[in-house]
Design an enzyme around this catalytic site. Structure first.
Site, mmCIF file in Angstrom:
data_model
loop_
_atom_site.group_PDB
_atom_site.id
_atom_site.type_symbol
_atom_site.label_atom_id
_atom_site.label_comp_id
_atom_site.label_asym_id
_atom_site.label_seq_id
_atom_site.Cartn_x
_atom_site.Cartn_y
_atom_site.Cartn_z
ATOM 1 N N HIS A 88 0.853 -1.191 0.000
ATOM 2 C CA HIS A 88 0.000 0.000 0.000
ATOM 3 C C HIS A 88 0.886 1.237 0.000
ATOM 4 C CE1 HIS A 88 -3.122 2.855 1.209
ATOM 5 N NE2 HIS A 88 -3.988 1.946 0.781
ATOM 6 N N ASP A 115 -7.936 -5.369 0.095
ATOM 7 C CA ASP A 115 -8.403 -6.137 -1.060
ATOM 8 C C ASP A 115 -8.036 -7.610 -1.013
ATOM 9 O OD1 ASP A 115 -9.702 -4.090 -2.415
ATOM 10 O OD2 ASP A 115 -7.793 -3.266 -3.034
#
Ligand code: ACO
Length: 402
Positions: free
Chosen positions: A279, A337
């Site tokens: 991320h 996700d």
């Protein structure tokens, strides 16, 4: 933090920062992320506490108003939202203009943009009442539009909203009800969807939120701005990652193939990434991923799928990656996700709808951020500069001399 505007005022200088890696474009009091600690707060409240103690509409109220509602405020808010769940009947005809096999995100981008043609009685952005009404309209109508996009795509009749159900239960009914049978609400599945919505409701200045703010900075109406946010979210680097993570797990196929897959990921020439890992901001475990893994477990258990091979594969992949120096040294952890695709698939949501669900959840974040921007006395039209690298000045030759 350096206020570059003051530092460079009158000097003609500006900064070059592609991808906004080190530029804050606004002040905001909505969402706070500490990427090193792996902390996410909405209006100061940890996401872990909100996910356990609140439902999605309470979270919407918090993001919009800055405080959690008390019982009376919650009832009023829920009643107001449910009053607006229907879309104008003419929208049915608007939908019929799309090809049935159109991607649901294409239909959603178009239909949300079209809302400004149906609800022009709330478009005066200088009027706080209009802004509130538009916000409520969007939060209320997004589930209806998302479900309509799905039903249209699969060739089934639209299911109208039922306002005695909760936000998430109503959405699941509009998606999955068969017109010939009564739809049975499953509380565990509804709660799981609600949690997905809470976890995706806002995430400060990501690409789609920045798109909404930039569009709104010109004074464009909120429906048009949210449509722009949806278009941005559609990109695979943003809203499409859970679909990619699910496809990756399916292509790995079984636990014994994990070492070979990890080898490919580490080979920089392979172009293979561990989807659902890493991320830009989190350099620690994404707190949403932990909650999503829990939800995944609850949903699969409820459906009698405790032995779901993809879930087992995902957990083993996570374990192996978190012990591998490649991922540890780069601070690559699961993001939201990694597990959300497995949950959505278990809920019966087809892969092509995953990004629409994300858009439905993020609408409240977009609208809260848009409202914050419009209310900011320092607000200016967003107008980035550029570093020009093209041709210097030259003269136009007549066409026969070019
Ligand atoms: N798998 C393998 N290696 C990775 C991964 C990954 N998922 N993510 C980053 N890396 C490696 C990079 O190759 C790079 O290695 P290097 O230092 O040897 O060159 C290093 O880790 C740093 O990565 P960057 O690409 O610089 O990190 P950045 O912050 O730009 O990217 C991103 C973040 C785009 C999320 C990236 O981690 C990624 O592509 N992940 C997979 C896609 C994904 O899951 N996206 C969802 C994000 S969450 C969301 O949008 C809701």
């Amino acid at each position: 933090v350096i206020d570059i505007r003051k530092l460079y005022a009158g000097t003609g200088k500006f900064t070059y920062d592609p991808g906004f890696m080190s530029t804050a474009a606004c002040n905001s009091s909505i969402t706070y992320i500490d990427g090193d600690k792996g902390e996410l707060l909405y209006r100061g409240y940890p996401i872990e506490q909100l996910a356990v103690n609140c439902d999605f509409l309470e979270t919407c109220y918090l993001l919009l108003h800055g405080e959690l509602p008390n019982a009376t405020q919650k009832t009023e808010f829920v009643n107001t939202v449910t009053q607006h769940t229907m879309v104008h009947e003419q929208m049915n005809f608007f939908f019929r203009g799309f090809r049935r096999d159109a991607h649901p995100m294409a239909v959603l981008t178009g239909s949300v943009g079209a809302l400004s043609a149906f609800y022009h009685d709330s478009l005066d952005i200088s009027n706080p009442v209009h802004r509130d009404v538009s916000a409520i309209r969007m939060i209320a109508k997004l589930p209806t539009l998302v479900a309509m996009a799905y039903k249209y795509n699969i060739g089934q009749p639209f299911v109208y909203p039922r306002n005695d159900l909760s936000y998430s239960a109503n959405f699941m009914r509009m998606m999955f009800a068969n017109p010939c049978e009564e739809y049975k609400v499953n509380d565990v599945l509804v709660r799981a969807l609600d949690r997905i919505l809470i976890l995706h409701a806002d995430h400060e200045q990501n690409a789609s939120t920045s798109t909404v703010r930039l569009s709104g900075s010109s004074g464009a109406n909120p429906f048009a701005c949210i449509a722009a946010g949806i278009a941005c979210l559609w990109g695979p680097a943003h809203g499409g990652a859970n679909e990619a993570a699910l496809t990756m797990l399916e292509s790995i196929g079984s636990v014994d193939k994990i070492p070979e897959f990890i080898k490919q990921v580490k080979d920089k020439n392979s172009g293979v990434k561990l989807m659902g890992f890493g991320h830009r901001v989190y350099k620690n475990y994404d707190p949403r991923a932990k909650l999503m893994r829990e939800t995944c477990y609850e949903v699969l258990n409820e459906l009698g799928l405790h032995d779901d091979p993809l879930f087992k594969l995902a957990m083993e992949l996570e374990k192996i990656a978190l012990e591998d120096d490649y991922f540890v040294s780069r601070k690559l952890y699961p993001n939201v996700d990694f597990y959300s695709g497995i949950v959505q698939r278990a809920l019966g949501i087809p892969t092509s709808m995953f990004t629409c669900i994300f858009a439905m959840a993020r609408t409240v974040g977009w609208i809260a951020q848009w409202n914050e921007m419009i209310s900011d006395p320092e607000q200016k039209i967003g107008r980035p500069r550029q570093l020009f690298v093209g041709s210097p000045r030259r003269d136009v030759a007549p066409i026969d001399k070019r």
